[in-house]
Design a protein around this motif. Sequence first.
Motif, PDB file in Angstrom:
ATOM      1  N   ILE A 181      -9.348  -1.430   1.831  1.00  0.00           N
ATOM      2  CA  ILE A 181     -10.518  -2.215   1.441  1.00  0.00           C
ATOM      3  C   ILE A 181     -11.682  -2.071   2.415  1.00  0.00           C
ATOM      4  O   ILE A 181     -12.722  -2.697   2.230  1.00  0.00           O
ATOM      5  N   VAL A 203     -15.561  -5.028   5.319  1.00  0.00           N
ATOM      6  CA  VAL A 203     -15.147  -4.963   3.923  1.00  0.00           C
ATOM      7  C   VAL A 203     -16.378  -5.112   3.022  1.00  0.00           C
ATOM      8  O   VAL A 203     -17.044  -6.154   3.045  1.00  0.00           O
ATOM      9  N   SER A 310      -1.354  -2.988  -2.099  1.00  0.00           N
ATOM     10  CA  SER A 310      -2.292  -2.013  -1.549  1.00  0.00           C
ATOM     11  C   SER A 310      -2.007  -0.618  -2.089  1.00  0.00           C
ATOM     12  O   SER A 310      -2.861   0.267  -2.022  1.00  0.00           O
ATOM     13  N   ILE A 316      -6.491  -6.676  -5.521  1.00  0.00           N
ATOM     14  CA  ILE A 316      -7.372  -6.464  -4.370  1.00  0.00           C
ATOM     15  C   ILE A 316      -8.753  -7.086  -4.605  1.00  0.00           C
ATOM     16  O   ILE A 316      -9.304  -7.761  -3.736  1.00  0.00           O
ATOM     17  N   LYS A 320     -10.534 -10.204  -2.558  1.00  0.00           N
ATOM     18  CA  LYS A 320     -11.872 -10.173  -1.953  1.00  0.00           C
ATOM     19  C   LYS A 320     -12.727 -11.348  -2.453  1.00  0.00           C
ATOM     20  O   LYS A 320     -13.470 -11.966  -1.686  1.00  0.00           O
TER      21      LYS A 320
END
Length: 332
Positions: A181, A203, A310, A316, A320
């Motif tokens: 990321i 990120v 991952s 993912i 975030k």
Amino acid sequence: MTSNFIDYVKINLKSGNGGRGFTHFRREKFVDKGGPDGGDGGRGGHIILRGNKQYWTLIHLKYQKHIKADHGESGGKSRSTGKQGKDVILEVPLGTVARNAETGEKLAEIIDDGQEVIVLPGGMGGLGNYHFKTSTNQAPDYSQPGIPGQEIWAILELKLLADVGLVGFPNAGKSTLLSVISAAKPEIGDYPFTTLVPNLGVVPYRDFQSFVMADIPGIIEGAAEGKGLGLRFLRHIERNSNLLFMVDGSKLSPAEEYETLLGELEKYNPELLDKNRLLAVTKSDLLDEDLKKEIAATLPKGIPHVFISSKTMEGINELKDLIWRSLNDYLE
């Protein structure tokens, strides 16, 4: 392999002595002995810490065991002040804390770029005889010596400044997450303690925004007592505003793993429990939907969680979003 990341140094610091005050009398034509005009001694050099955002490690100080500032010079005639000793300015990364190695007293905490703190002041210069003239003593023939500088052993510790700190046992997938990321390239391997030093990753988020995530050496039971890499790890998460706990979904009890991690943080510093906490269940590509529901039912209430992988990138983007809302206090 020798690491370039150094987050702890012990150095000897010595500030400069103040210069001596001068004893002198004015000399003029036809005046045999004029009044006192001896000047003051110059201040000794300070030892100063300055924050520099271009630095991310203390390695440049590792081999400088003794750091010494210049002494102030003596005063002169005609009430001239001696030259000040040159200060020593030590550039340090943001997040550096300086302590007296003997007493543990905090001397400075550097968190802003360009911030300067005098950690060891130089000695004051002595007064020249000009200052000692009185109505009853018109010709004082003495002045003050300068005040000696100070000397201590100091410990400089770096505590990483990041928005999110990754908390998890060794091999929980923290380095892998950071690598997928962000642009960070931590060492990754299928064995405990792959991460021996902290890694920072920026990120990217929506609309050209971003946040900083720190992958820190894994915690094990007993970290608060100094086992493994525990204490080095715990020092860095003190500054993270949010803690992302990562527990292995392929293990028997992710909920128990979370409680163990939480217990280690509490033993080290109970204030860490006041930080925002998020929970990521890793390796979810190995779990079917029924197993995810079973695990979710055991997870602590009130701690937002997400299942991620991952490897397949499952969850993912959701993770975030979760982090961003937490950083901006949008969590309900």
